[in-house]
Design a protein around this motif. Structure first.
Motif, PDB file in Angstrom:
ATOM      1  N   UNK A 393       5.058 -10.914 -17.497  1.00  0.00           N
ATOM      2  CA  UNK A 393       4.769 -11.836 -17.557  1.00  0.00           C
ATOM      3  C   UNK A 393       6.498 -11.484 -16.562  1.00  0.00           C
ATOM      4  N   UNK A 394       6.112 -11.620 -15.196  1.00  0.00           N
ATOM      5  CA  UNK A 394       7.333 -11.103 -14.817  1.00  0.00           C
ATOM      6  C   UNK A 394       6.170 -11.512 -12.997  1.00  0.00           C
ATOM      7  N   UNK A 395       7.018 -10.989 -12.198  1.00  0.00           N
ATOM      8  CA  UNK A 395       6.377 -11.153 -10.787  1.00  0.00           C
ATOM      9  C   UNK A 395       5.981 -12.610 -10.482  1.00  0.00           C
ATOM     10  N   UNK A 396       6.252 -13.363  -9.652  1.00  0.00           N
ATOM     11  CA  UNK A 396       6.280 -14.547  -9.797  1.00  0.00           C
ATOM     12  C   UNK A 396       4.332 -14.879  -8.924  1.00  0.00           C
ATOM     13  N   UNK A 397       3.579 -13.659  -8.483  1.00  0.00           N
ATOM     14  CA  UNK A 397       2.743 -13.947  -7.945  1.00  0.00           C
ATOM     15  C   UNK A 397       1.409 -13.598  -9.607  1.00  0.00           C
ATOM     16  N   UNK A 398       2.370 -13.193 -10.487  1.00  0.00           N
ATOM     17  CA  UNK A 398       1.561 -13.090 -11.945  1.00  0.00           C
ATOM     18  C   UNK A 398       1.612 -13.898 -12.251  1.00  0.00           C
ATOM     19  N   UNK A 399       2.369 -14.774 -12.455  1.00  0.00           N
ATOM     20  CA  UNK A 399       2.638 -16.035 -13.344  1.00  0.00           C
ATOM     21  C   UNK A 399       2.148 -17.101 -12.914  1.00  0.00           C
ATOM     22  N   UNK A 400       2.121 -17.328 -11.340  1.00  0.00           N
ATOM     23  CA  UNK A 400       0.992 -17.600 -10.540  1.00  0.00           C
ATOM     24  C   UNK A 400      -0.030 -18.160 -11.669  1.00  0.00           C
ATOM     25  N   UNK A 401      -1.344 -16.533 -11.674  1.00  0.00           N
ATOM     26  CA  UNK A 401      -1.789 -16.755 -12.608  1.00  0.00           C
ATOM     27  C   UNK A 401      -2.562 -17.854 -13.860  1.00  0.00           C
ATOM     28  N   UNK A 402      -1.297 -16.832 -14.606  1.00  0.00           N
ATOM     29  CA  UNK A 402      -0.488 -17.338 -15.886  1.00  0.00           C
ATOM     30  C   UNK A 402      -0.010 -19.184 -16.143  1.00  0.00           C
ATOM     31  N   UNK A 403       0.687 -19.408 -15.126  1.00  0.00           N
ATOM     32  CA  UNK A 403       0.770 -20.692 -14.659  1.00  0.00           C
ATOM     33  C   UNK A 403      -0.468 -21.651 -14.344  1.00  0.00           C
ATOM     34  N   UNK A 404      -1.473 -21.231 -14.113  1.00  0.00           N
ATOM     35  CA  UNK A 404      -2.751 -22.045 -13.247  1.00  0.00           C
ATOM     36  C   UNK A 404      -3.685 -22.707 -14.899  1.00  0.00           C
ATOM     37  N   UNK A 405      -3.470 -21.441 -15.384  1.00  0.00           N
ATOM     38  CA  UNK A 405      -4.372 -21.773 -16.907  1.00  0.00           C
ATOM     39  C   UNK A 405      -3.547 -22.522 -17.575  1.00  0.00           C
ATOM     40  N   UNK A 406      -2.204 -22.558 -17.877  1.00  0.00           N
ATOM     41  CA  UNK A 406      -1.688 -23.389 -18.789  1.00  0.00           C
ATOM     42  C   UNK A 406      -2.073 -24.697 -18.219  1.00  0.00           C
ATOM     43  N   UNK A 407      -2.006 -25.031 -16.973  1.00  0.00           N
ATOM     44  CA  UNK A 407      -2.545 -26.428 -16.379  1.00  0.00           C
ATOM     45  C   UNK A 407      -3.577 -26.877 -16.887  1.00  0.00           C
ATOM     46  N   UNK A 408      -4.867 -25.394 -16.552  1.00  0.00           N
ATOM     47  CA  UNK A 408      -6.162 -25.622 -17.257  1.00  0.00           C
ATOM     48  C   UNK A 408      -6.614 -26.357 -18.656  1.00  0.00           C
ATOM     49  N   UNK A 409      -5.392 -24.846 -18.995  1.00  0.00           N
ATOM     50  CA  UNK A 409      -5.657 -25.796 -21.157  1.00  0.00           C
ATOM     51  C   UNK A 409      -5.493 -27.450 -21.178  1.00  0.00           C
ATOM     52  N   UNK A 410      -4.614 -27.457 -20.074  1.00  0.00           N
ATOM     53  CA  UNK A 410      -4.133 -29.123 -20.650  1.00  0.00           C
ATOM     54  C   UNK A 410      -5.083 -30.130 -19.487  1.00  0.00           C
ATOM     55  N   UNK A 411      -5.530 -29.625 -18.658  1.00  0.00           N
ATOM     56  CA  UNK A 411      -6.452 -31.177 -18.150  1.00  0.00           C
ATOM     57  C   UNK A 411      -7.926 -30.578 -19.013  1.00  0.00           C
ATOM     58  N   UNK A 412      -8.014 -29.444 -19.859  1.00  0.00           N
ATOM     59  CA  UNK A 412      -9.565 -29.100 -20.990  1.00  0.00           C
ATOM     60  C   UNK A 412      -9.111 -29.879 -22.322  1.00  0.00           C
ATOM     61  N   UNK A 413      -7.538 -30.131 -22.697  1.00  0.00           N
ATOM     62  CA  UNK A 413      -7.193 -31.083 -23.664  1.00  0.00           C
ATOM     63  C   UNK A 413      -7.515 -29.764 -24.948  1.00  0.00           C
ATOM     64  N   UNK A 414      -6.925 -27.909 -24.242  1.00  0.00           N
ATOM     65  CA  UNK A 414      -6.810 -27.576 -24.959  1.00  0.00           C
ATOM     66  C   UNK A 414      -7.742 -26.228 -24.555  1.00  0.00           C
ATOM     67  N   UNK A 415      -9.081 -26.820 -25.214  1.00  0.00           N
ATOM     68  CA  UNK A 415     -10.372 -26.034 -24.885  1.00  0.00           C
ATOM     69  C   UNK A 415     -10.558 -24.510 -25.533  1.00  0.00           C
ATOM     70  N   UNK A 416     -10.979 -24.389 -25.045  1.00  0.00           N
ATOM     71  CA  UNK A 416     -10.977 -22.901 -26.788  1.00  0.00           C
ATOM     72  C   UNK A 416      -9.997 -21.530 -26.532  1.00  0.00           C
ATOM     73  N   UNK A 417     -10.005 -20.804 -27.256  1.00  0.00           N
ATOM     74  CA  UNK A 417      -9.137 -19.735 -27.284  1.00  0.00           C
ATOM     75  C   UNK A 417      -9.991 -18.739 -28.198  1.00  0.00           C
ATOM     76  N   UNK A 418     -10.760 -17.823 -28.034  1.00  0.00           N
ATOM     77  CA  UNK A 418     -11.522 -17.302 -28.899  1.00  0.00           C
ATOM     78  C   UNK A 418     -10.758 -15.907 -29.183  1.00  0.00           C
ATOM     79  N   UNK A 419      -9.741 -15.165 -28.968  1.00  0.00           N
ATOM     80  CA  UNK A 419      -8.716 -14.718 -30.066  1.00  0.00           C
ATOM     81  C   UNK A 419      -9.618 -13.968 -30.462  1.00  0.00           C
ATOM     82  N   UNK A 420      -9.736 -13.266 -31.717  1.00  0.00           N
ATOM     83  CA  UNK A 420      -9.986 -11.894 -32.390  1.00  0.00           C
ATOM     84  C   UNK A 420     -11.935 -12.259 -31.928  1.00  0.00           C
TER      85      UNK A 420
END
Length: 424
Positions: A393-420
């Motif tokens: 969770x550092x360097x903007x080129x890495x955060x661009x991917x995580x921030x996009x995933x946060x957007x997708x999570x919101x678009x999907x209304x949460x989506x599925x997160x498999x965890x374990x």
């Protein structure tokens, strides 16, 4: 249907300050989209060819003007007027145009740049997200992040042999909560390293790069950071390693752990991993043995394949044909997916689908030389990978991917997160 009206490639810089290819593609309906191709430092022998100029007067020979010229002249001429939404057809045309197995004629960086830009433009033309264009209605799984928080090997100038020490937030209900917990661990790790007097400079992928006494000490420090952040190691957050062991092989054929002053055979290294897995909450090891050490991989898989995830990166290089060999021989149980290893979006999808059909897990991955391009975030969701590697969770080129995933999570209304459930 709209059609391609313009394709243009230019030389830009990646996160290491090295040149890379950016492709912009326009359609007749006015849509205009771009894509930037990443570049790796630790690369497999059988990866598709990243075409460089080798002109020592520019960028120490790393320029990509030849690749850009191939896009602007050869590829553009072949694709002009092609309808949008025909990903396989476009990628197949470019593959035939190159005429080699590893894109050594036009360059995989030229091909992939066009493939990605075309996918983005097609999605926008259809008025749907990129993950929906690539994956259809079933694209709904948010990946568990594998965050590289201590760097070693070829990703850092330190005494640590293993390339990446990662955390995986497996015990959370959603992607955003897992990412939050990981960011808190990262900040606590920095604090602990500072208090110890260790260097907190960061490596290529945003992880810290301290000089530690052996290859186990990074795990010990990370476990302290997990506890300091208020989480339970092995329950809420687990450990993953990328050994990048092809980089460790000496001329004697042994694996050189320089930081520990040791040289190990394949069997001895497998036993080394068995000890680590018994001692620590490790759930995944990537490239535990060299890309050429298939016999060693068989032993590793027999000994640990039913206990942890064994990921082939240099071993499989996102190549369906090589993966098929691995499946037949019982080597590994997961594949790392790096589109620039194979050269096109369609070929990456082919490898992923083969893996999923054979119950091999897929881990979407960035490269150490990255950019602000977030393509792989959508790609991971598109094929329900369930896991993604894209740095700390550092360097903007890495955060661009995580921030996009946060957007997708919101678009999907949460989506599925498999965890374990990834491992069950």
């Amino acid at each position: 249907m709209s059609v391609i009206t313009q394709i243009d490639a230019m030389e830009v810089l990646d996160s290491r300050g090295n040149p890379t290819v950016r492709v912009t593609l326009e359609l007749s309906d006015g849509v205009c989209e771009s894509a930037i191709v990443p570049s790796g430092a630790s690369t497999g022998k059988r990866e598709a060819l990243e075409l460089r100029d080798n002109d020592r007067t520019r960028y120490m020979g790393k320029g990509v003007q030849k690749a850009c010229k191939h896009v602007n002249e050869i590829i553009k001429e072949a694709l002009m007027g092609t309808e949008s939404g025909r990903q396989n057809d476009v990628d197949s045309v470019m593959r035939a145009l190159d005429g080699t197995e590893n894109y050594s004629s036009l360059g995989a960086n030229a091909i992939l740049g066009v493939s990605m830009a075309y996918a983005r433009a097609s999605a926008r033309s259809l008025g749907i997200p990129l993950y929906r264009y690539l994956g259809g209605a079933n694209a709904c799984v948010l990946p568990v992040p594998m965050l590289n928080i201590i760097n070693g090997g070829s990703h850092a100038d330190n005494t640590v042999d293993f390339q990446e020490y990662m955390i995986m937030p497996l015990g959370f209900e959603c992607f955003s909560e897992g990412l939050r917990a990981s960011a808190e661990v990262y900040q606590n790790l920095k604090k602990i390293l500072n208090e110890r007097g260790d260097v907190t400079a960061i490596g290529d992928e945003g992880g810290f790069a301290p000089n530690l006494k052996n290859n186990q000490e990074p795990i010990e420090v990370i476990l302290k950071a997990i506890e300091a952040a208020g989480y339970k190691a092995g329950d809420e957050i687990a450990i993953a390693l990328d050994v990048a062991s092809s980089e460790l092989v000496g001329e004697d054929g042994l694996y050189h752990l320089e930081g520990e002053g040791r040289k190990l055979s394949s069997l001895e290294l497998v036993e080394y991993y068995e000890n680590l897995v018994s001692k620590y909450p490790i759930v995944s090891i990537e490239d535990g043995l060299s890309e050429d050490d298939w016999e060693g991989w068989k032993i590793l898989t027999q000994r640990l394949g039913d206990r942890i995830q064994l990921v082939g990166d240099d071993l499989f290089v996102t190549n369906a044909q090589i993966l098929a060999e691995g499946i037949a021989q019982g080597v590994g149980n997961a594949i790392l997916v790096k589109p620039n290893q194979i050269g096109s979006v369609s070929q990456s999808m082919q490898a992923m689908r083969l893996a999923q059909r054979n119950r091999y897990r897929c881990v979407m991955s960035h490269r150490s030389g990255e950019s602000e391009d977030s393509f792989i975030a959508d790609f991971a969701v598109a094929l329900n990978c369930g896991e993604i590697k894209t740095g700390s969770t550092a360097r903007s080129e890495r955060m661009a991917k995580y921030n996009r995933l946060l957007e997708i999570e919101r678009e999907l209304g949460g989506g599925e997160y498999l965890g374990w459930n990834i491992f069950r």
